[in-house]
Structure formats: C-alpha cells, structure tokens
Design an enzyme around this catalytic site. Structure first.
Site, mmCIF file in Angstrom:
data_model
loop_
_atom_site.group_PDB
_atom_site.id
_atom_site.type_symbol
_atom_site.label_atom_id
_atom_site.label_comp_id
_atom_site.label_asym_id
_atom_site.label_seq_id
_atom_site.Cartn_x
_atom_site.Cartn_y
_atom_site.Cartn_z
ATOM 1 N N ASP A 280 -13.493 -69.223 39.667
ATOM 2 C CA ASP A 280 -12.806 -70.417 39.198
ATOM 3 C C ASP A 280 -11.380 -70.362 39.741
ATOM 4 O O ASP A 280 -10.973 -69.379 40.364
ATOM 5 C CB ASP A 280 -12.828 -70.482 37.676
ATOM 6 C CG ASP A 280 -12.699 -71.912 37.156
ATOM 7 O OD1 ASP A 280 -12.217 -72.780 37.902
ATOM 8 O OD2 ASP A 280 -13.071 -72.155 36.001
ATOM 9 N N TYR A 281 -10.622 -71.401 39.497
ATOM 10 C CA TYR A 281 -9.298 -71.567 40.095
ATOM 11 C C TYR A 281 -8.430 -70.321 39.847
ATOM 12 O O TYR A 281 -7.949 -70.103 38.733
ATOM 13 C CB TYR A 281 -8.642 -72.806 39.501
ATOM 14 C CG TYR A 281 -7.530 -73.410 40.307
ATOM 15 C CD1 TYR A 281 -7.726 -74.572 41.054
ATOM 16 C CD2 TYR A 281 -6.261 -72.851 40.308
ATOM 17 C CE1 TYR A 281 -6.699 -75.149 41.769
ATOM 18 C CE2 TYR A 281 -5.230 -73.408 41.028
ATOM 19 C CZ TYR A 281 -5.454 -74.567 41.761
ATOM 20 O OH TYR A 281 -4.429 -75.142 42.476
#
Length: 745
Positions: A280-281
């Site tokens: 994820d980011y």
C-alpha cells in the site's frame, strides 16, 4: 483456473520472451519493473497523490526512459496514456510496456453506491454488474488495474474504512469479493479490452485495528485470522485475482508488509497464488516507523524478502534492491521471481500484444458515462436502501402530499458520491431535492430548509426548519455523516449523528408532525433521541451519482425496499467492536431481562444490536412459519433440507431476504452463537406464501481448529430460518459421523 485469471494463450505465447527479457535486464532495470510511482502526467486530484519534485513529470519521464519504472497509478485518460506508453515502447532499451493502475473503488466516471451500501443489497449479480461497468470505463481510459475490491471483514464501526468493504459477515464478504473480482476482470480473459486486473486488499486483518483507529496494530489468534479475516482473500484468489495489496498494520507484532508467513507461506504456499503483491502507499517504508526496520534499505530488504513484489511510491526498491542483491541480502532468484510475476501479469493483460490497449479516445468517449451505466447506478442505489422502521405504514409517501425536506443533505450534491470518488462527473450528481421533485406529482409541494450544517448549527436554522415543517403534511429529515466523515483515516470515537443535527431532529419531533429519517452514513450508527424514536427510519448510505432518484424510487413506493444491513447498528457507541456472530460466553446475557447481575453485558445497554445484521423491512408484512425437516439427522456424507413457509400478510408486494443461520452447540473450540450459512431472495404478492428450502451439508459446519486446520465435528446444531441475525424460527439437527479434519476451509 477461472477464465478471468491468466489468459493462457497470451502468457504461453510470451513466456520465452519474458525469460529473455529477465536475462537481458540489468539489476537496475529489474528494480525498475517492481517500482510503482504516482502518475504525474494525467488527470488526478493532488489530494489523492500529493506530488513533489521527486515525482515531477520530467523526472518520471527520465526514469521511464532508463527502464526504472514498471507501473504508474491514479492517472486516467486514453490519449495521454498513449503518449506515456510511447515513451516506454519507443525510447527505452528493452521496450517493456508500463502497467497503469488506479483507485477505482465504486466507479470511474459513473459512480455507484459505496461498497458497504451495495453489500446491503445481498446481491452478487449486482456486485458483478457494477464492477463490470466500472471496468469497462476504466479499461477505456487507459487503466489496466484497479485497487479493488477491499475485502477486509470489518467489525468495529468506529473504523472509517468500513465504507469500502462488505460489512461484518464472512460469508457475505466471500461472495461479494469473488463477484467483484469476476466483474472487474470479466469472463473472457484479462487480455479482453474491457478487463482490468482486480486487487484484493488489504492483506490482512487491517480492519481489526485496536480501538478502530486506522493504521493501528492488530492482535488476534490464528483461528480468528484464518476463520474470519483471511477467507475473503482466499475467495478473491480462487476467483482469479492476480494482484494482492499488503496492509499498513502490524499483525501480532509483525507488520503485514513485512510478514513472510502471511505473504509467502499462506498466500503462495497454501493458496497457490501466482500473481504479484504490491505494498500500500509507502507501507514498506513504514516498517521504519513500526520499529521493524532500521532504515529505508532495511525496510526494502524485509518487505521484499517477505513477499512484497512491488513497491508503491516510496522508491525504496529502486534505490536499494541493486545493492541488496549485490551484497547477497536479497537473492537474484528472488528478484527475478518478482520481475517474472510482474511481466507475466503484463502478458496476461495483453500488453505485450497491444501495449496501447485502452488508448482510443473515441472508445473512451463512447463508454465512459454511458447511459446504461447511469441507469445501473440508479438501480444499484435503490437496491441498497434499507428500511429500518415504518410505524403506521408512514412510508411510502404520497406523491401528492406537501413535504418538508429538511436537513444538511436536503439539496446537497457534495455528499452523494461517498469516499474514494476521484473521477466522477459532478454534473450528474442528483440531490434528494431533485429526486423528490422529479417523483412528485406536484413538485411545488416540496419545501426545503437546511436547519443545520453537518457538524455545526446555523443561526436561526432550527427556527426556520420548524416553520417549514409546520406548513407540510409530512417531514423528511436528511441527516447523518458527510462523506468526509467516512473513509481512510476517518475513525470516530462516537458513531452518532453530530449533535447539531440531533438538536434539529429533536426540534422537529417536538412539532408533532409525522417525520421520516433519511440516514446518510458510511458505517453502522448508534441512534439517539428523536432519531432513534422517529416513526420511520431509512438508511440511504452514499448511493452514488443517482442518489436522489434512487432514494425517491423507494420513498415514494415505485420500488419496494429490498436491502438488509451488512453491519449491526449498536445501541451505543461503546459496544464497539460488535458483530452478530459473537460467542455466548460462560455467562450469557438474556436480553429479555432488565436486570442481569454477573452476566456478559454492559450496565447501560443489552448485549444485542439495536438493528442487527441482516435486518431490513419491506412494504409488506412478512411472517415466518415453523421450520420443517424430513429428518433431524445429517449424515456425514450427505445433506439435509431445512424449510420454512414465508407469508406476506401485507397489502403490497414485497421481496424478502430469507437467511439461514446455524450454531454448533458443542465443539473442541467455542463457537459463535450464530453464523450465516446461506440466504435466498423471494418475491411475495399480498397474501402469498412460499416455502423456502435450504440444503446444508457437513462441509458448511466446520471451523478452524486449534491445529489451524479446518475441522468438521459431529454433534448437535441449532438452525434458524430468519429475517435477521436476532430473530427467526429455530430447530435442531444432529451431524452424525466421526470426528474429521477437512482440507481447506
């Protein structure tokens, strides 16, 4: 393997090319293929992907030319997509196509209900069709991958990302996860022009954050992990998903983006997952803040060796993998494996055959925001509306009545889409006012007053609202949460309607006018005061661009309410986390007793939900007859039929969602008081009775045992055929046979 997974011919055709490319790559180019950056070239709000100089168009273009970027995300547009892809295909040494991804959560241009709202429809076909429509628009906008579906089972309504998932039940999450994966990827193969790669997220247990605080730690038993939180990911993989996103949280002390057991042993070793895992980011970079990695180099080493193949936006893999390979801390075989997964997925998507797929502006213009997609958005919206209360059959409303529409969402269009809407067309947003006026025989019979803002009062707002209410036959109060109050990083300590709106409702209730509550929300709420005691309550969630029309379709009776709650609405916020399938404990509380010393309950409230999972009313009057079984013995190698007659004693046609629950009375590990095992939807005319039959087999009765294997044990079971998780008719049966352990789960 499902048709929506790898396109066998496309992959086989390019298998040798993939190996040749891997052999020809430098270590830096290999690191480039597992480097995912934000798209600085195409249309995207900066709030979604904040850019700085490190991600400027000039720098990213230079990195692409050097073969140091494998994918870009959150930019859309056919024409610009062709220009970017041309750099990769004409100005690089190896001419490997870029993969374009985006956060298409519940629609690209055409915005459908938020996933939690759509889950209320209990309709896998609807979930498939909305995902399919979103995929068609996405693929035509030069995007090959979506970061959806979110398949986190969510049982704490304080957590803001409930709105992105399918609620608290494992079965419903499994079914909708599979339906959405199939919808995004289609049935013709990933190289079909209308297919996009689905990404199941966030693996795993992200939704079980302590205190409901987003990104917080999670701590749970292996049985809970495998029995509740992992099954929807397994369902996604079985449906053909070739991309998994790791989560932000740590799980039992190990951050999930550095969790070898989760991402390699279980995902690949046990489930046979063949696609790629992406972070994820910056979640791999966040191993440092977790205290699990010393620095960026260490974080890259841990995440990559754990099984995170692709790094999102941090740039750590590009920066550190070459040196980590040279030092032997990451093997060349592991790097080649990750690159092979990425290239094989690109081949499956048809990018080696047509790197410019999805870059035709004429097709983009033809399919994005197509009329049939808009009509589907309206259908999906009305099928997601849940009727909680309808005293005196106040609903449906008469189209000739004088109606006062009051509240911060009366004419609002800024809060119809819901969170994670990036590229919707604001011109198509339909307010409640517009939907009501279009439905009423005399649109001038509708009067409006705002009354309050979402979280603050308005000078004179309540007085004006009371004045308008007193001129009407009936009042409709449009209240609840703004879309900024749900979603990522929007955890709440009190899951109630804000006090300014509560005061507005209480003032309207004091007028004595009949009134209807329309709740706008992205989670289960604890209802209080005039809201809780209203004659009629309708949950309208965030229904997407056609919200006004969808709500009007139900409120005025053109369509009967058919949706049911996918999450429990508690009596009080302090009951969180809460789900219907809690265990009985050694001192179970009896909800029928006012005083219960020394039982499992709070002092202030019963140990139940105000409105339980599966609850929802129709415009009919539905009555369940007793359970019928030809035998109460379920053989080990057989099945048993369980039936009940369901009657509509009302005056209007109705759709009923008939639900089947079981409880294992005695087991080697304590079991939930109820578990949903099946559901069926039936349509009943006034006065009609239909016999609904479910078939149960032993496979449905198992659980994760102490040895982490799926167990089926003989014994006595309770069974309910019910309208929701706190009601229904009940009986018992015996599963006859030896204790056994079944493969899988």
């Amino acid at each position: 393997m499902p048709a929506s997974a790898k396109t066998t011919n496309a992959v086989q055709r390019h298998r040798q090319r993939i190996e040749d490319l891997i052999a020809a790559m430098t270590i830096e180019e290999k690191a480039g293929q597992v480097n995912l950056l934000a798209d600085p070239f195409r249309w995207m709000p900066k709030a979604v992907n904040p850019l700085d100089g490190t991600g400027s168009p000039a720098r990213v273009t230079a990195l692409i030319r050097e073969g140091k970027v494998g994918a870009l995300f959150n930019g859309i547009g056919a024409e610009a997509g062709r220009r970017i892809q041309r750099v990769a295909m004409e100005e690089t040494r190896l001419k490997i196509p870029l993969l374009f991804a985006a956060d298409v959560i519940h629609g690209l241009s055409t915005i459908f209900p938020v996933p939690l709202a759509e889950a209320a429809a209990f309709d896998t076909d609807l979930a498939y069709r909305t995902a399919r429509a979103a995929a068609i628009e996405t693929a035509a906008s030069a995007v090959h991958q979506t970061y959806a579906p979110m398949v986190d089972v969510a049982r704490d309504q304080r957590w803001g990302r409930n709105v992105e998932g399918a609620g608290e039940d494992v079965l419903l999450n499994n079914l909708l996860a599979a339906a959405r994966v199939r919808g995004f990827q289609g049935e013709k193969g990933l190289d079909d022009r209308d297919a996009v790669l689905a990404t199941a997220k966030h693996m795993a247990a992200y939704s079980a954050a302590l205190g409901g605080v987003d990104y917080n730690t999670t701590d749970m038993s292996e049985q809970t992990l495998r029995g509740v939180f992992l099954p929807p990911f397994k369902a996604s993989v079985d449906a053909g998903a070739l991309s998994i996103m790791s989560a932000f949280n740590d799980l039992n002390g190990v951050p999930t983006s550095g969790n070898y057991k989760l991402l390699t042993e279980i995902l690949r070793g046990e489930w046979g997952f063949e696609g790629f895992v992406l972070s994820d980011y910056t979640s791999e970079q966040e191993l440092i803040a977790h205290g699990f990695a010393e620095d960026g180099r260490d974080a890259a080493r841990i995440a990559f060796n754990a099984g995170v193949d692709v790094s999102m936006v941090s740039g750590l893999y590009l920066e550190h993998l070459p040196d980590l390979v040279r030092s032997g801390e990451v093997s060349m075989g592991r790097l080649d494996e990750a690159v092979r997964r990425v290239l094989t997925t690109k081949a499956a998507l048809g990018l080696f055959d047509d790197p410019y797929r999805g870059t035709d502006p004429e097709r983009e213009k033809a399919v994005v925001g197509a009329r049939k997609h808009i009509e589907l958005a309206r259908e999906a919206g009305r099928k997601s509306v849940v009727l909680l209360k309808n005293q005196g059959n106040l609903l449906p409303l008469d189209k000739n009545q004088k109606i006062a529409l009051i509240g911060p969402f009366a004419d609002d269009v800024d809060n119809v889409w819901g969170p994670w809407t990036i590229w919707g067309d604001p011109e198509r947003r339909v307010s409640l006012e517009a939907g009501f006026r279009a439905a009423m025989n005399n649109p001038q019979g509708l009067s409006l007053a705002r009354g309050s803002d979402v979280e603050t009062s308005l000078p004179g707002g309540i007085d004006e609202a009371v004045r308008v209410a007193n001129t009407a036959d009936v009042v409709v109060l449009a209240i609840g949460e703004s879309q900024r109050m749900s979603g990522e990083a929007q955890s709440r300590t009190e899951i109630v309607v804000p006090s300014a709106q509560q005061a507005l409702v209480d003032a309207i209730a004091a007028t004595g006018k009949p009134f209807v509550i329309l709740l706008r929300n992205g989670r289960g709420l604890a209802l209080e005061g005039g809201i809780k005691n209203a004659p009629a309550i309708v949950v309208t969630w965030f229904l997407g661009e056609q919200m006004g029309h969808s709500v009007a379709d139900v409120i005025f009776g053109d369509h009967s309410p058919t949706a049911r709650l996918p999450v429990s609405f508690p009596h009080r916020s302090g009951q969180q986390p809460y789900s219907y399938d809690r265990k009985n404990t050694g001192r179970p509380a009896n909800p029928d007793l006012a005083e219960q010393e020394f039982t499992a309950r709070y002092r202030e409230t019963p140990n139940t939900a105000l409105y339980p999972f599966g609850f929802g009313l129709t415009y009919g009057d539905i009555v369940y007859g007793p359970i019928e079984m030809e035998t109460n013995q379920l053989p080990w190698a057989g099945s048993i039929s369980v039936s009940a007659s369901v009657t509509n004693q009302g005056r209007r046609e109705a759709e009923e969602l008939v639900q089947l629950y079981i409880h294992d009375r005695v087991a080697s590990l304590t079991q939930p008081g109820r578990l949903l095992k099946d559901f069926k939807r039936i349509s009943l005319r006034p006065g009609q009775t239909e016999k609904v039959t479910f078939t149960l087999n032993p496979r449905q009765l198992g659980f994760i045992g102490a040895d982490e294997a799926y167990r089926i044990e003989p014994g006595l079971f309770d069974v309910w055929i019910a309208p929701h998780a706190q009601g229904g008719v009940t009986s018992t049966f015996h599963l006859v046979g030896p204790t056994a352990v079944a493969d899988g789960g």
